[in-house]
Design a protein around this motif. Structure first.
Motif, short mmCIF file in Angstrom:
data_model
loop_
_atom_site.label_atom_id
_atom_site.label_comp_id
_atom_site.label_asym_id
_atom_site.label_seq_id
_atom_site.Cartn_x
_atom_site.Cartn_y
_atom_site.Cartn_z
N PRO A 93 0.81 -1.23 0.00
CA PRO A 93 0.00 0.00 0.00
C PRO A 93 0.84 1.27 0.00
N SER A 94 2.01 1.22 0.64
CA SER A 94 2.84 2.43 0.70
C SER A 94 3.34 2.85 -0.68
N GLN A 95 3.56 1.86 -1.56
CA GLN A 95 4.02 2.15 -2.92
C GLN A 95 2.88 2.08 -3.94
N ASN A 96 1.66 1.74 -3.46
CA ASN A 96 0.51 1.56 -4.35
C ASN A 96 0.83 0.58 -5.48
N SER A 97 1.52 -0.53 -5.11
CA SER A 97 1.93 -1.51 -6.11
C SER A 97 1.50 -2.90 -5.68
N ALA A 98 1.45 -3.80 -6.65
CA ALA A 98 1.08 -5.19 -6.39
C ALA A 98 1.91 -6.10 -7.26
N LYS A 99 2.21 -7.30 -6.73
CA LYS A 99 2.92 -8.33 -7.50
C LYS A 99 2.09 -9.60 -7.49
N ILE A 100 1.87 -10.17 -8.65
CA ILE A 100 1.09 -11.41 -8.78
C ILE A 100 1.99 -12.47 -9.40
N GLU A 101 2.11 -13.62 -8.72
CA GLU A 101 2.90 -14.73 -9.25
C GLU A 101 1.93 -15.81 -9.72
N LEU A 102 2.03 -16.16 -11.01
CA LEU A 102 1.12 -17.13 -11.61
C LEU A 102 1.89 -18.39 -12.01
N THR A 103 1.34 -19.54 -11.71
CA THR A 103 1.88 -20.80 -12.22
C THR A 103 0.89 -21.31 -13.26
N LEU A 104 1.37 -21.42 -14.51
CA LEU A 104 0.49 -21.74 -15.64
C LEU A 104 0.90 -23.02 -16.32
N GLU A 105 -0.04 -23.60 -17.05
CA GLU A 105 0.25 -24.67 -18.00
C GLU A 105 -0.12 -24.16 -19.38
N VAL A 106 0.86 -24.15 -20.29
CA VAL A 106 0.62 -23.66 -21.65
C VAL A 106 1.17 -24.66 -22.65
N LYS A 107 0.71 -24.52 -23.88
CA LYS A 107 1.10 -25.48 -24.92
C LYS A 107 2.50 -25.21 -25.44
N ASP A 108 2.83 -23.91 -25.65
CA ASP A 108 4.14 -23.58 -26.21
C ASP A 108 4.45 -22.11 -25.96
N LEU A 109 5.60 -21.66 -26.47
CA LEU A 109 6.06 -20.29 -26.25
C LEU A 109 5.12 -19.28 -26.89
N HIS A 110 4.58 -19.60 -28.08
CA HIS A 110 3.67 -18.67 -28.75
C HIS A 110 2.43 -18.41 -27.90
N THR A 111 1.90 -19.49 -27.30
CA THR A 111 0.72 -19.33 -26.44
C THR A 111 1.05 -18.45 -25.24
N LEU A 112 2.23 -18.68 -24.65
CA LEU A 112 2.63 -17.87 -23.49
C LEU A 112 2.81 -16.40 -23.89
N SER A 113 3.48 -16.15 -25.02
CA SER A 113 3.70 -14.77 -25.48
C SER A 113 2.38 -14.05 -25.72
N THR A 118 -0.49 -14.79 -24.30
CA THR A 118 -1.14 -14.58 -22.99
C THR A 118 -0.52 -13.38 -22.28
N ILE A 119 0.81 -13.29 -22.29
CA ILE A 119 1.50 -12.16 -21.66
C ILE A 119 1.08 -10.85 -22.31
N SER A 120 0.97 -10.86 -23.65
CA SER A 120 0.55 -9.66 -24.37
C SER A 120 -0.83 -9.20 -23.94
N ARG A 121 -1.76 -10.16 -23.75
CA ARG A 121 -3.11 -9.81 -23.33
C ARG A 121 -3.12 -9.26 -21.90
N ILE A 122 -2.29 -9.86 -21.02
CA ILE A 122 -2.23 -9.39 -19.63
C ILE A 122 -1.69 -7.97 -19.58
N GLN A 123 -0.73 -7.65 -20.46
CA GLN A 123 -0.15 -6.30 -20.48
C GLN A 123 -1.19 -5.23 -20.81
N GLN A 124 -2.30 -5.64 -21.44
CA GLN A 124 -3.33 -4.68 -21.81
C GLN A 124 -4.33 -4.42 -20.69
N VAL A 125 -4.22 -5.19 -19.58
CA VAL A 125 -5.12 -4.99 -18.44
C VAL A 125 -4.81 -3.66 -17.78
#
Length: 722
Positions: A682-702, A704-711
């Motif tokens: 709260p002091s820095q108004n920041s948050a860290k989220i650690e996710l453990t995922l199962e994905v098919k390949d690097l393209h799927t992960l990339s 997914t990361i791209s979509r999360i960046q748009q949140v």
């Protein structure tokens, strides 16, 4: 500038008279006279010129409009156009032709993969052409209006195809860019072919009441103008036509009949100053009763395309409703012409700050328009991924557009410009501020590279884990630099490494010569240099030489690295092919957790088979420093089975709902969530989220990361190692 637009072909004056009405230099008119020998083609060009003349486009744009149909009909080649009209006209016409790739945004994914890649490349080129010169887009919109007019006598199928393309692609583009004059023409003409019965019905209702309505509006305009003059408010009042498509759209949206519409009768107040708009509004509301729920102030809150105006509906004589729009002259030009009013930023060698900002806004509008028109389907997903989501569009100090992969850094930008710029780079500025080399560029950034006379690349730049460069193009140029600089050292190091490994297998160093042809080298020194420089894996060379020269007696004893056919099973572990070795257990390394699509390398463990790492894994590099002989080449199988576990960290501002929004993205992208940990400060108004995922390949992960960046609120997202 006097309008020369004609409604019907028979109203257009002879070519010479028509040409004299244009505000063009005599030399330009002489060039255009040379086109008058093809009357049918000339007619299309004249129609385009008339449309663009209303938008106050420049001399070059009008020339290009008249010449463009000749290029499309193959009556003039690009070379002839450049020779007769100059390189600027030829370049502008080429930009218009590139926009044909716009159709790929609505193409269904029923073509081959190679064809898809060609379409993606064409769309990217189209985007760059659109951003680099606004005039190309305006020319294309004018050409589409002419195409709609031209197909009026064609069969129904042809009319509908052209109308659907214009209504779904080009009208939204004109709307996004704020070119109201072209937007309504595209919409009305398309509506006429797509819904002919409804169009005729509304047109008939308008015609039946036209005389009464026009007289009513004329009386109201005179009355309002008189009141404004009495109050010394500098403004002009005009009656304005209502477009058939907008009438139908409002009837559909509000479920109203024709007689219930408020804005069939409409006037427009064009004021000199902003304060005059609000003064005129006060006069209107003081003298006529208005309908509060029909009031909108788009000056205080502009529309997404930049449109600004005040809308109000009043009750005139006999209780009839009149829509009144109030705006300044500048707002009116922007509403009618949109970005076409700002084409002048192309003029001059230098690009001012305001012009640079105009380009950024222009680029954002193009990308927003893409989101509006993109359809569903595999190809469009690929377009979103490879043209938009996985690309960034940045600017040079002069305002030129550079297209880079998402994740690129200032060093990637520098090497894109030129190898020597990258080699001599010693700093970078983004939007005037110094940034580190690891800064990830964002769409719209203006990048300036600082260079030194004696600066040289650092070997750290090639290390993927440090984040200095992202693109393989930049990394290859750095690698080539060091390879040239250190050839003698690499030859010596490569010879020592290869001789040492061969001696362990009791093979003579002369056997190295048999690998020259296998690895496409010109000489033994080239082979040594490739090994010493890291271009060739040492065990890859050793395995080949061993296969060629191992003693025959060893054939029955099955040495540790005796070649066998690669094996692959249907489990996750057997998604790995160990080159040259059969029946050898393998496992995915937990330290770097490589995914299909990443470059991998094997390490022979004691008792646990081959441990498969990412090639740039720090743990692997430390292991190979002490035991390089344990390195073994591995590759992903042609068909990878199952899903792979990976970890992702998300940094964001600490706002309610951010975790929910991130997990919603994972659900939409069909990424399996195995675990989640979140921490807030709260002091820095920041948050860290650690996710453990199962994905098919690097393209799927990339993806997914791209979509999360748009949140909303997300600052950074990346894959992490254990």
């Amino acid at each position: 500038m006097v309008s020369i637009r004609t409604v019907h072909e028979e109203q257009r004056p002879p070519f010479e008279v028509w040409l004299e009405q244009l505000d063009l230099p005599d030399t330009t008119k002489d060039k255009l006279r040379s086109l008058s020998d093809k009357p049918d083609t000339l007619l299309v060009g004249q129609e385009m010129v008339e449309i663009l003349h209303q938008l106050h486009m420049d001399d070059e744009t009008l020339q290009a409009a008249l010449v463009y149909p000749y290029c499309e009909n193959h009556q003039l080649t690009p070379e002839q156009i450049e020779e007769r009209f100059g390189s600027e006209i030829a370049k502008l016409i080429l930009g218009v032709r590139k926009m044909d790739a716009i159709k790929s945004l609505h193409t269904r994914a029923n073509s081959s993969r190679k064809n898809d890649e060609n379409q993606i490349d064409n769309v990217r080129r189209m985007l760059l052409a659109m951003v680099e010169d606004v005039r190309a887009v305006v020319l294309k919109l004018a050409e589409r209006i002419c195409a709609l007019q031209k197909v009026k006598d064609e069969d129904e199928e042809t009319r509908v195809l052209v109308a659907r393309e214009c209504s779904t692609i080009y009208a939204p583009l004109a709307n996004r860019l704020g070119i109201g004059q072209l937007k309504w023409e595209l919409e009305d003409l398309s509506f006429r072919y797509l819904h002919p019965d409804t169009y005729k019905k509304i047109a008939k209702l308008l015609d039946e009441k036209r005389m009464d309505r026009e007289q009513y509006i004329a009386d109201f305009v005179d009355e309002l103008q008189g009141v404004l003059d009495e109050q010394n408010i500098k403004a002009k009042v005009y009656g304005r036509p209502k477009h058939i498509y907008s009438i139908w759209k409002k009837m559909q949206k509000k479920h109203l009949s024709f007689d219930q519409l408020y804005d069939i009768r409409a006037v427009r107040v064009i004021a000199e100053r902003l304060q005059d708009c609000y003064s005129a509004l006060g006069v209107v509301h003081a003298n006529w009763k208005h309908i509060p729920q029909e009031f909108d102030d788009y000056i205080a809150t502009p529309k997404p395309n930049g449109y600004q105006s005040i809308h109000t509906v009043t009750l005139g004589k006999e209780g009839k409703t009149i829509e009144i729009q109030l705006r300044t002259k500048q707002m009116h030009d922007d509403a009618e012409l949109g970005v076409a009013a700002h084409w002048r930023y192309k003029e001059g060698a230098a690009v001012s700050r305001s012009a640079y900002e105009e380009r950024i806004n222009w680029l954002r509008k193009i990308l927003q328009w893409q989101e509006e028109v993109s359809d569903t389907g595999d190809l469009v997903e690929e377009l979103r991924s490879q043209v938009f989501d996985d690309r960034v569009y940045v600017f040079t100090p002069k305002g030129d557009v550079v297209d880079l992969p998402l994740g690129s850094t200032p060093l990637d930008f520098a090497y894109y410009i030129h190898s020597n710029v990258g080699h001599r780079c010693n700093g970078a500025k983004v939007s005037g501020k110094i940034v580190p080399f690891t800064y990830q560029l964002q769409t719209g950034d203006q990048v300036e590279i600082l260079t030194g006379k004696h600066s040289n690349p650092s070997r750290d730049w090639m290390h993927q884990g440090l984040g200095y460069v992202y693109s393989s193009r930049a990394r290859a140029k750095i690698h080539t630099y060091f390879k040239k600089q250190d050839r003698d050292k690499n030859i010596q190091a490569g010879k020592e490494i290869l001789d040492r490994e061969l001696s362990k297998l009791s093979l003579d160093s002369k056997t190295s010569e048999t690998a020259i042809e296998r690895f496409n080298m010109q000489s033994l020194d080239d082979l040594y240099a490739a090994i010493g420089g890291g271009d060739l894996r040492i065990m890859q060379v050793v395995h080949y030489i061993q296969q060629k020269h191992a003693p025959a007696s060893e054939a029955s004893t099955e040495p540790k690295f005796k070649p066998r056919r690669p094996t692959s099973a249907k489990s996750k572990a057997d998604s790995i092919v160990v080159e040259g070795v059969g029946n050898l257990m393998n496992q995915i390394a937990g330290c770097c957790q490589p995914l299909p699509g990443e470059v991998i390398l094997g390490y022979i463990t004691q008792g646990r088979g081959v441990s498969v790492h990412r090639e740039d894994c720090d743990v692997l590099n430390k292991l190979l420093d002490t035991s390089p002989e344990r390195e073994i080449e591995v590759n992903w199988a042609s068909e990878v089975q199952g899903a792979f576990q990976t970890k992702v960290q998300v940094f964001s501002t600490d706002r309610p709902g951010v975790l929910r929004d991130v997990t919603t993205v994972l659900a939409n992208e069909k990424a399996s969530l195995l675990g989640v940990n979140s921490f807030s400060d709260p002091s820095q108004n920041s948050a860290k989220i650690e996710l453990t995922l199962e994905v098919k390949d690097l393209h799927t992960l990339s993806k997914t990361i791209s979509r999360i960046q748009q949140v909303k609120g997300v600052l950074d997202v990346f894959k992490v190692e254990n």
